[in-house]
Motif scaffolding. Structure first.
Motif, PDB file in Angstrom:
ATOM      1  N   ASP A  15       8.792   8.478  23.684  1.00 17.45           N
ATOM      2  CA  ASP A  15       9.258   9.400  22.636  1.00 17.45           C
ATOM      3  C   ASP A  15       9.068  10.857  23.053  1.00 17.45           C
ATOM      4  O   ASP A  15       9.942  11.694  22.825  1.00 17.45           O
ATOM      5  N   GLN A  18      11.656  11.773  25.705  1.00 10.02           N
ATOM      6  CA  GLN A  18      12.974  11.952  25.088  1.00 10.02           C
ATOM      7  C   GLN A  18      13.044  13.273  24.324  1.00 10.02           C
ATOM      8  O   GLN A  18      14.050  13.979  24.381  1.00 10.02           O
ATOM      9  N   TYR A  19      11.971  13.609  23.616  1.00  7.32           N
ATOM     10  CA  TYR A  19      11.945  14.854  22.852  1.00  7.32           C
ATOM     11  C   TYR A  19      12.046  16.066  23.783  1.00  7.32           C
ATOM     12  O   TYR A  19      12.832  16.982  23.545  1.00  7.32           O
ATOM     13  N   ARG A  22      15.481  16.924  25.346  1.00 12.51           N
ATOM     14  CA  ARG A  22      16.491  17.619  24.537  1.00 12.51           C
ATOM     15  C   ARG A  22      16.699  19.042  25.045  1.00 12.51           C
ATOM     16  O   ARG A  22      17.794  19.583  24.963  1.00 12.51           O
TER      17      ARG A  22
END
Length: 69
Positions: A15, A18-19, A22
């Protein structure tokens, strides 16, 4: 020493990567690599991590990681 990641820890790392991706896939990959290298250090130097106080078993430890921008 063998280092095992809990499912929750793996999911959290995914997570976070992925964050971060961005904004920057480069820094997301770099962050993930640094975390993996830190766990290898724990494998090689098991007493460098902190014992988890919630457990009575001394075989469980944790590493803290802080990213400084």
């Amino acid at each position: 020493m063998r280092v095992e990641w809990s499912n929750l820890a793996r999911d959290d790392l995914d997570d976070l990567i992925q964050y971060i991706s961005r904004d920057s896939s480069f820094y997301a990959r770099r962050f993930g690599e640094k975390i993996i290298l830190a766990t290898r250090r724990l494998r090689d130097f098991p007493e460098s991590g902190r014992i988890i106080p919630e457990t009575e078993d001394q075989k469980y430890g944790r590493l803290s990681y802080r990213a400084i921008a």
